[in-house]
Design a protein around this motif. Structure first.
Motif, short mmCIF file in Angstrom:
data_model
loop_
_atom_site.label_atom_id
_atom_site.label_comp_id
_atom_site.label_asym_id
_atom_site.label_seq_id
_atom_site.Cartn_x
_atom_site.Cartn_y
_atom_site.Cartn_z
N GLY A 155 41.14 37.54 30.37
CA GLY A 155 40.89 39.30 30.55
C GLY A 155 40.52 39.61 28.78
N MET A 156 42.11 39.60 27.99
CA MET A 156 41.39 39.95 27.07
C MET A 156 40.21 39.43 25.88
N ASP A 157 40.31 37.48 25.95
CA ASP A 157 39.11 37.48 25.18
C ASP A 157 37.89 38.42 25.63
N LEU A 158 37.53 37.51 26.59
CA LEU A 158 36.46 38.34 27.58
C LEU A 158 36.00 40.49 26.78
N TYR A 159 37.86 40.96 27.36
CA TYR A 159 37.48 42.13 26.96
C TYR A 159 37.28 42.24 25.63
N PHE A 160 37.55 41.39 24.24
CA PHE A 160 36.98 41.66 23.02
C PHE A 160 35.37 41.21 22.92
N ASP A 161 35.14 40.27 23.40
CA ASP A 161 33.77 39.88 23.73
C ASP A 161 32.96 40.99 23.69
N ARG A 162 33.20 42.21 24.66
CA ARG A 162 32.36 42.42 25.22
C ARG A 162 32.21 43.83 24.87
N VAL A 192 35.82 52.39 24.29
CA VAL A 192 35.35 51.95 25.64
C VAL A 192 37.04 52.56 26.03
N THR A 193 36.55 52.35 27.76
CA THR A 193 37.90 53.18 28.51
C THR A 193 38.70 52.13 29.55
N CYS A 194 39.39 53.22 29.87
CA CYS A 194 40.71 52.50 30.81
C CYS A 194 39.48 51.71 31.73
N ASP A 195 39.13 52.22 32.17
CA ASP A 195 37.80 50.90 33.14
C ASP A 195 37.26 49.60 32.72
N ASP A 196 36.81 50.18 31.43
CA ASP A 196 36.46 48.68 30.39
C ASP A 196 37.50 47.80 30.66
N PHE A 197 38.98 48.28 30.21
CA PHE A 197 39.59 47.07 29.90
C PHE A 197 39.70 46.73 31.80
N VAL A 198 39.97 47.26 32.65
CA VAL A 198 40.14 46.49 34.03
C VAL A 198 38.89 46.01 34.70
N ALA A 199 37.82 45.97 34.25
CA ALA A 199 37.14 45.62 34.63
C ALA A 199 36.74 43.82 33.77
N ALA A 200 37.11 44.12 32.59
CA ALA A 200 37.03 42.71 31.84
C ALA A 200 38.22 41.41 32.38
N MET A 201 39.08 42.12 33.28
CA MET A 201 40.63 41.70 33.58
C MET A 201 40.39 40.96 34.78
N ALA A 202 39.70 41.79 35.40
CA ALA A 202 38.76 41.41 36.89
C ALA A 202 38.18 40.23 37.66
#
Length: 483
Positions: free
Chosen positions: A12-19, A25-35
């Motif tokens: 999820g962290m890798d995807l978050y930084f890739d995106r 960004v917002t908290c919603d973006d962070f949770v979306a990457a984890m999901a």
């Protein structure tokens, strides 16, 4: 991290930084990457970002003769401004199940719930939810919220026997610390309220002995688990505080442990006294912490022998780091002996040109429980390194003395008078620091009547000062509300 596991969290962290690298960004973006990375629905988890307040979690349990344990978890979140109704949070609850000897039973249990090493992950998503474990050979004790798996307030319903077992044997060191703190607090407050005989029960002592054992685990957390709650913290759980009785109760428990576990404290102290040189590795930092906790107990015994004083003095002069020197000074500060004065004088001579280090020197003396502490503090006001114009030295000496629960709340009232005088002097120099120094007086409602009256009188003296700053005026007025 707890809900989706270490591997999925990393994905999820890798995807978050890739995106989102370089984006706002917002908290919603962070949770979306984890999901997306884990394939989990984290919609309910997002309530942690939307709802205010700390959830409270309570446990009840039942046991049947066929070897079935049922655990029921309930969550509620008190209403907050603008949010009277709260929806259930998604709460990860790590638990352990211990046999009567304190050994983990998880690996011997067939369960549909996810296992994490020696723990089981339960996901609490409803206001009330039950979890069942069957085929158990004996009724286990429950180690709840291991590793502090969620930022919730646990409503503790565990009895003395269970809490003692957790303190002595739990493989989760966070819960060992929590159990130790809970037992220490209940034991000391019971002595204060005279709900118990003046004694320390054997089970608590044996649990402390188990913490000192070679296989206790992480030294840093073990050191924390052995330390008793401070008097100012204990006072928060007492309805009407008598600081003298509270000090005597806490000192009694500490002296009992020092006396009954003296040989164990000395063994661990010697074992953790590493002569190979200074290092900042986590292991050596933890070892120093445990060693110095043992030293503190050994210097807190009812009768401190000359050999222990010599050991402390040797540690001070042979120390390769300030941590070990500060530990000696902090412990010996409570003893009105010549060695104390010698070591403090040596430290002063060595560091008098280093203001931040001298602040530590002021604080250790201001926090001492020795009978001459008040006189020492008033003398230190004239020290060349102290200045009312320097907020750091004010906090280090005057602020620290106000945290000295025994001497600040001395029944003579001299501690309150001292603070009032200092606040009125500071008000003309630095109203902000003066207002901050006033705060200890506004807690008068927690103390018995004689001290209440003196603290209120002190606030009124400040209130009557001519040209009182707005900063101090607001604090004083708030403190006098309801007096």
């Amino acid at each position: 991290h707890t809900l989706i596991g270490a591997e999925n969290f990393r994905k999820g962290m890798d995807l978050y930084f890739d995106r989102h690298d370089g984006q706002a960004v917002t908290c919603d973006d962070f949770v979306a990457a984890m999901a997306d990375a884990s394939g989990r629905d984290l919609g309910q988890f997002k309530r942690w970002y939307a709802q205010a307040g700390t959830p409270e979690v309570a446990l009840s349990q039942s046991w049947t003769d066929d070897g079935t344990l049922s655990l029921t978890l309930r969550q509620r979140t008190p209403e907050t401004a603008g949010q009277p109704e709260k929806l259930p949070f998604h709460i990860p609850v790590l638990i352990g199940l211990l046999d009567p000897d304190g050994k983990d039973m998880v690996n011997d249990i067939a369960t549909d719930y996810e296992k994490r090493e020696s723990s089981i992950l339960l996901e609490l998503t409803e206001a009330e939810q039950s979890f069942e474990f069957s085929g158990l050979q004996s009724r286990p004790e429950v180690s709840l919220l291991r590793s502090f798996s969620a930022p919730v307030k646990l409503i503790n319903t565990q009895d003395f026997k269970t809490t003692t077992l957790l303190m002595a044997s739990d493989s989760d060191l966070f819960n060992r610390w929590d159990a130790s703190y809970t037992l220490s607090q209940s034991l000391i407050t019971a002595l204060v309220s005279e709900e118990a005989e003046i004694s320390v029960n054997d089970e608590f002592v044996q649990a402390a002995r188990a913490l000192l054992a070679d296989n206790a685990g992480d030294d840093a957390l073990t050191a924390l688990a052995l330390q008793l709650p401070e008097e100012a913290y204990l006072a928060l759980s007492i309805e009407e505080v008598d600081p003298d009785r509270l000090h005597r109760a806490r000192a009694f428990v500490k002296q009992e442990l020092a006396g009954r576990l003296g040989s164990e404290f000395l063994r661990v102290y010697e074992q953790k006294s590493d002569s190979s040189g200074y290092s900042i590795s986590p292991e050596t930092i933890g070892a120093r912490s445990l060693k110095n906790t043992c030293l503190d107990y050994l210097l807190s015994a009812r009768q401190v022998d000359s050999d222990m004083i010599s050991r402390a003095q040797n540690q001070y002069f042979q120390a390769t780091n300030m941590t070990d020197q500060i530990a000696v000074l902090s412990a010996i500060a409570h003893l009105a002996i010549d060695t104390r004065d010698t070591l403090f004088s040596h430290f002063e001579d060595r560091w008098r040109e280093q203001p931040l280090v001298m602040d530590k020197w002021f604080t250790m003396q201001a926090l001492s429980s020795a009978e001459d502490t008040f006189d020492k503090v008033t003398q230190l006001l004239e020290h060349s390194s102290f200045s009312l114009k320097n907020p750091n030295t004010v906090r280090a000496l005057i602020g620290a003395f106000c945290q000295n629960h025994l001497h600040f709340h001395d029944l003579s009232g001299r501690g309150y008078d001292f603070l009032v005088d200092m606040v009125m002097k500071l008000d003309g120099l630095n109203p902000q620091i003066a207002a901050r120094m006033t705060n200890p007086l506004i807690s008068w409602k927690r103390y018995e009547r004689r001290r209440q009256e003196m603290m209120i009188d002190g606030l009124k003296r400040i209130q009557n000062k001519r040209n009182l700053s707005r900063d101090v005026y607001e604090i004083v007025n708030r403190g006098l509300a309801g007096s």
